[in-house]
Design a protein around this motif. Structure first.
Motif, PDB file in Angstrom:
ATOM      1  N   ASP A 147       0.853  -1.184   0.000  1.00 15.34           N
ATOM      2  CA  ASP A 147       0.000   0.000   0.000  1.00 15.34           C
ATOM      3  C   ASP A 147       0.891   1.236   0.000  1.00 15.34           C
ATOM      4  O   ASP A 147       1.460   1.595   1.039  1.00 15.34           O
ATOM      5  N   PRO A 148       1.057   1.902  -1.153  1.00  9.95           N
ATOM      6  CA  PRO A 148       1.952   3.060  -1.216  1.00  9.95           C
ATOM      7  C   PRO A 148       1.497   4.232  -0.357  1.00  9.95           C
ATOM      8  O   PRO A 148       2.314   5.092  -0.008  1.00  9.95           O
ATOM      9  N   SER A 149       0.224   4.284   0.002  1.00  4.44           N
ATOM     10  CA  SER A 149      -0.275   5.425   0.757  1.00  4.44           C
ATOM     11  C   SER A 149       0.243   5.463   2.187  1.00  4.44           C
ATOM     12  O   SER A 149       0.476   6.537   2.746  1.00  4.44           O
ATOM     13  N   ASP A 150       0.433   4.286   2.792  1.00  8.61           N
ATOM     14  CA  ASP A 150       0.917   4.250   4.173  1.00  8.61           C
ATOM     15  C   ASP A 150       2.155   3.381   4.362  1.00  8.61           C
ATOM     16  O   ASP A 150       2.646   3.214   5.480  1.00  8.61           O
ATOM     17  N   GLY A 151       2.673   2.835   3.267  1.00  7.81           N
ATOM     18  CA  GLY A 151       3.890   2.037   3.340  1.00  7.81           C
ATOM     19  C   GLY A 151       3.709   0.637   3.889  1.00  7.81           C
ATOM     20  O   GLY A 151       4.700  -0.047   4.166  1.00  7.81           O
ATOM     21  N   LEU A 152       2.469   0.185   4.040  1.00  7.38           N
ATOM     22  CA  LEU A 152       2.237  -1.160   4.581  1.00  7.38           C
ATOM     23  C   LEU A 152       2.639  -2.205   3.553  1.00  7.38           C
ATOM     24  O   LEU A 152       2.159  -2.211   2.424  1.00  7.38           O
ATOM     25  N   LEU A 153       3.518  -3.109   3.967  1.00  5.96           N
ATOM     26  CA  LEU A 153       3.991  -4.190   3.116  1.00  5.96           C
ATOM     27  C   LEU A 153       3.554  -5.520   3.710  1.00  5.96           C
ATOM     28  O   LEU A 153       3.939  -5.864   4.825  1.00  5.96           O
ATOM     29  N   GLU A 154       2.733  -6.255   2.958  1.00  9.60           N
ATOM     30  CA  GLU A 154       2.313  -7.595   3.368  1.00  9.60           C
ATOM     31  C   GLU A 154       3.085  -8.599   2.521  1.00  9.60           C
ATOM     32  O   GLU A 154       2.988  -8.593   1.294  1.00  9.60           O
ATOM     33  N   PHE A 155       3.837  -9.450   3.191  1.00  8.24           N
ATOM     34  CA  PHE A 155       4.704 -10.407   2.518  1.00  8.24           C
ATOM     35  C   PHE A 155       4.201 -11.812   2.816  1.00  8.24           C
ATOM     36  O   PHE A 155       4.263 -12.278   3.953  1.00  8.24           O
ATOM     37  N   TYR A 156       3.672 -12.479   1.780  1.00 12.98           N
ATOM     38  CA  TYR A 156       3.112 -13.821   1.944  1.00 12.98           C
ATOM     39  C   TYR A 156       4.019 -14.844   1.269  1.00 12.98           C
ATOM     40  O   TYR A 156       4.499 -14.616   0.152  1.00 12.98           O
ATOM     41  N   GLN A 157       4.227 -15.957   1.959  1.00 11.58           N
ATOM     42  CA  GLN A 157       5.053 -17.029   1.435  1.00 11.58           C
ATOM     43  C   GLN A 157       4.223 -18.310   1.364  1.00 11.58           C
ATOM     44  O   GLN A 157       3.451 -18.608   2.276  1.00 11.58           O
ATOM     45  N   LEU A 158       4.385 -19.033   0.259  1.00 13.27           N
ATOM     46  CA  LEU A 158       3.611 -20.253   0.050  1.00 13.27           C
ATOM     47  C   LEU A 158       4.184 -21.379   0.914  1.00 13.27           C
ATOM     48  O   LEU A 158       5.348 -21.759   0.765  1.00 13.27           O
ATOM     49  N   GLU A 159       3.352 -21.892   1.827  1.00 16.14           N
ATOM     50  CA  GLU A 159       3.750 -22.996   2.697  1.00 16.14           C
ATOM     51  C   GLU A 159       2.624 -24.014   2.747  1.00 16.14           C
ATOM     52  O   GLU A 159       1.497 -23.671   3.103  1.00 16.14           O
ATOM     53  N   ASN A 160       2.937 -25.244   2.364  1.00 20.15           N
ATOM     54  CA  ASN A 160       1.931 -26.307   2.339  1.00 20.15           C
ATOM     55  C   ASN A 160       0.709 -25.913   1.510  1.00 20.15           C
ATOM     56  O   ASN A 160      -0.430 -26.208   1.870  1.00 20.15           O
ATOM     57  N   GLY A 161       0.986 -25.226   0.402  1.00 15.40           N
ATOM     58  CA  GLY A 161      -0.079 -24.872  -0.525  1.00 15.40           C
ATOM     59  C   GLY A 161      -0.908 -23.670  -0.136  1.00 15.40           C
ATOM     60  O   GLY A 161      -1.897 -23.361  -0.808  1.00 15.40           O
ATOM     61  N   ARG A 162      -0.508 -22.943   0.931  1.00 17.34           N
ATOM     62  CA  ARG A 162      -1.268 -21.782   1.377  1.00 17.34           C
ATOM     63  C   ARG A 162      -0.320 -20.621   1.648  1.00 17.34           C
ATOM     64  O   ARG A 162       0.815 -20.824   2.097  1.00 17.34           O
ATOM     65  N   TYR A 163      -0.806 -19.401   1.417  1.00 20.10           N
ATOM     66  CA  TYR A 163      -0.001 -18.226   1.716  1.00 20.10           C
ATOM     67  C   TYR A 163      -0.018 -17.943   3.212  1.00 20.10           C
ATOM     68  O   TYR A 163      -1.081 -17.884   3.835  1.00 20.10           O
ATOM     69  N   GLU A 164       1.177 -17.762   3.764  1.00 21.40           N
ATOM     70  CA  GLU A 164       1.333 -17.424   5.169  1.00 21.40           C
ATOM     71  C   GLU A 164       1.994 -16.053   5.269  1.00 21.40           C
ATOM     72  O   GLU A 164       3.018 -15.800   4.628  1.00 21.40           O
ATOM     73  N   LEU A 165       1.394 -15.177   6.079  1.00 19.79           N
ATOM     74  CA  LEU A 165       1.940 -13.841   6.275  1.00 19.79           C
ATOM     75  C   LEU A 165       3.229 -13.937   7.085  1.00 19.79           C
ATOM     76  O   LEU A 165       3.253 -14.546   8.157  1.00 19.79           O
ATOM     77  N   LYS A 166       4.303 -13.305   6.592  1.00 22.39           N
ATOM     78  CA  LYS A 166       5.594 -13.352   7.250  1.00 22.39           C
ATOM     79  C   LYS A 166       5.958 -11.988   7.834  1.00 22.39           C
ATOM     80  O   LYS A 166       5.679 -10.943   7.240  1.00 22.39           O
ATOM     81  N   GLN A 167       6.607 -12.024   8.986  1.00 24.70           N
ATOM     82  CA  GLN A 167       7.057 -10.809   9.632  1.00 24.70           C
ATOM     83  C   GLN A 167       8.439 -10.421   9.104  1.00 24.70           C
ATOM     84  O   GLN A 167       9.247 -11.288   8.767  1.00 24.70           O
ATOM     85  N   PRO A 168       8.734  -9.140   9.033  1.00 19.18           N
ATOM     86  CA  PRO A 168      10.051  -8.709   8.553  1.00 19.18           C
ATOM     87  C   PRO A 168      11.142  -8.986   9.580  1.00 19.18           C
ATOM     88  O   PRO A 168      10.849  -9.294  10.742  1.00 19.18           O
ATOM     89  N   ASP A 169      12.400  -8.871   9.153  1.00 19.13           N
ATOM     90  CA  ASP A 169      13.512  -9.049  10.073  1.00 19.13           C
ATOM     91  C   ASP A 169      13.708  -7.791  10.912  1.00 19.13           C
ATOM     92  O   ASP A 169      12.896  -6.857  10.865  1.00 19.13           O
ATOM     93  N   GLU A 170      14.798  -7.746  11.673  1.00 16.88           N
ATOM     94  CA  GLU A 170      15.027  -6.623  12.588  1.00 16.88           C
ATOM     95  C   GLU A 170      15.232  -5.305  11.858  1.00 16.88           C
ATOM     96  O   GLU A 170      15.089  -4.227  12.442  1.00 16.88           O
ATOM     97  N   ASN A 171      15.533  -5.370  10.537  1.00 18.63           N
ATOM     98  CA  ASN A 171      15.697  -4.152   9.733  1.00 18.63           C
ATOM     99  C   ASN A 171      14.428  -3.778   8.981  1.00 18.63           C
ATOM    100  O   ASN A 171      14.435  -2.836   8.188  1.00 18.63           O
ATOM    101  N   GLY A 172      13.359  -4.548   9.216  1.00 17.01           N
ATOM    102  CA  GLY A 172      12.104  -4.271   8.531  1.00 17.01           C
ATOM    103  C   GLY A 172      12.076  -4.775   7.101  1.00 17.01           C
ATOM    104  O   GLY A 172      11.299  -4.274   6.286  1.00 17.01           O
ATOM    105  N   ARG A 173      12.898  -5.795   6.793  1.00 15.72           N
ATOM    106  CA  ARG A 173      12.997  -6.292   5.422  1.00 15.72           C
ATOM    107  C   ARG A 173      12.657  -7.774   5.363  1.00 15.72           C
ATOM    108  O   ARG A 173      12.677  -8.474   6.364  1.00 15.72           O
ATOM    109  N   HIS A 174      12.372  -8.230   4.128  1.00 19.80           N
ATOM    110  CA  HIS A 174      12.039  -9.635   3.886  1.00 19.80           C
ATOM    111  C   HIS A 174      13.050 -10.230   2.911  1.00 19.80           C
ATOM    112  O   HIS A 174      13.352  -9.626   1.874  1.00 19.80           O
ATOM    113  N   TRP A 175      13.540 -11.418   3.226  1.00 18.33           N
ATOM    114  CA  TRP A 175      14.497 -12.110   2.366  1.00 18.33           C
ATOM    115  C   TRP A 175      13.748 -12.923   1.317  1.00 18.33           C
ATOM    116  O   TRP A 175      12.835 -13.675   1.628  1.00 18.33           O
ATOM    117  N   ILE A 176      14.145 -12.747   0.039  1.00 17.79           N
ATOM    118  CA  ILE A 176      13.583 -13.532  -1.059  1.00 17.79           C
ATOM    119  C   ILE A 176      14.674 -14.459  -1.555  1.00 17.79           C
ATOM    120  O   ILE A 176      15.630 -14.028  -2.224  1.00 17.79           O
TER     121      ILE A 176
END
Length: 256
Positions: A147-176
């Motif tokens: 969401d560019p308006s408020d900077g909210l980033l939702e990062f979903y990862q496929l696990e067992n056939g379903r998307y699971e919301l993942k929390q960012p690391d201590e720097n607020g980033r997600h590893w791909i």
């Protein structure tokens, strides 16, 4: 009476990977606002500058991903997509059918604006919702909703056939893992747009720059060099003035 297992199987979509007919008309989905292509372009730009992008990759925005579900062609156009390997590099590719033309996309992104919730739609009937399409049909490993308006980033990862919301690391980033990159948010100005952006960081945590940042960096280094040269010139002039005040001709001093 049909068993529950039989009913479940009956509900499973039949998916195939076929080339779109030459006369198939892709829907021209309008870009919802001018900020979306700028955000998508900035993501590609820093990857290109860093030397990440290779000929076998497909990186595109507002681009049609195709599948055939229960005999009907389905096309979804995410705001940004990354495919690690395609069978053939085409400069004028209009759409992409995973498995038929190359790998399944590793990352898809959707940027929210005035939305009706399609990014979260799990609708199974034709035409299916985006969430259902990415999760159950394409089975894309990483789904990002930003969401560019408020900077909210939702990062979903496929696990067992379903998307699971993942929390960012201590720097607020997600590893791909497929890209060996971190993805996170950044606030600032580019192309007259001030707000939140998605940015890449490498494995060492270094921010991948935009072209304008590289230019600014070169300009700052040139200015620092100019200032150092000016300081050295002024220092030399003061030294010459001091020697002359002591009755010493600087030209008579040994050069070594």
């Amino acid at each position: 009476m049909a068993t529950q297992l039989e009913q479940t199987k009956a509900l499973q979509p039949v998916v195939s990977w076929e080339a779109l007919p030459d006369d198939f008309q892709l829907e021209d989905e309008p870009v919802e606002n001018t900020g979306q292509p700028i955000i998508a372009g900035a993501l590609r730009e820093s990857l290109e500058i860093s030397g990440f992008i290779q000929p076998q990759m497909l990186i595109a925005s507002n681009f049609g991903l195709c599948a055939t579900i229960n005999g009907q062609f389905v096309v979804k156009a995410p705001d940004w997509v990354y495919v690690g390997r395609v069978n053939q590099a085409l400069g004028d590719r209009k759409s992409y059918t995973p498995n038929l033309e190359g790998d399944v996309p590793q990352v898809v992104m959707e940027f929210l604006s005035d939305t009706d919730g399609q990014e979260y739609s799990v609708k199974r009937t034709h035409p299916p919702g985006k969430w259902f399409f990415y999760e159950q049909i394409l089975q894309v490993p990483v789904y990002v909703i930003f969401d560019p308006s408020d900077g909210l980033l939702e990062f979903y990862q496929l696990e067992n056939g379903r998307y699971e919301l993942k929390q960012p690391d201590e720097n607020g980033r997600h590893w791909i893992e497929s890209m060996k990159m971190f993805l996170g948010t950044w606030q600032g100005t580019k192309e007259a747009r001030t707000g939140y952006w998605l940015r890449w960081w490498d494995q060492s945590g270094h921010l991948l720059p935009w072209a304008v940042e590289l230019i600014d960096g070169e300009r700052q280094r040139a200015e620092q060099e100019r200032q150092r040269a000016e300081q050295e010139r002024q220092h030399k002039e003061r030294l010459i003035a001091f020697l002359r005040s002591q009755g010493i001709d600087p030209n008579d001093l040994p050069t070594e």
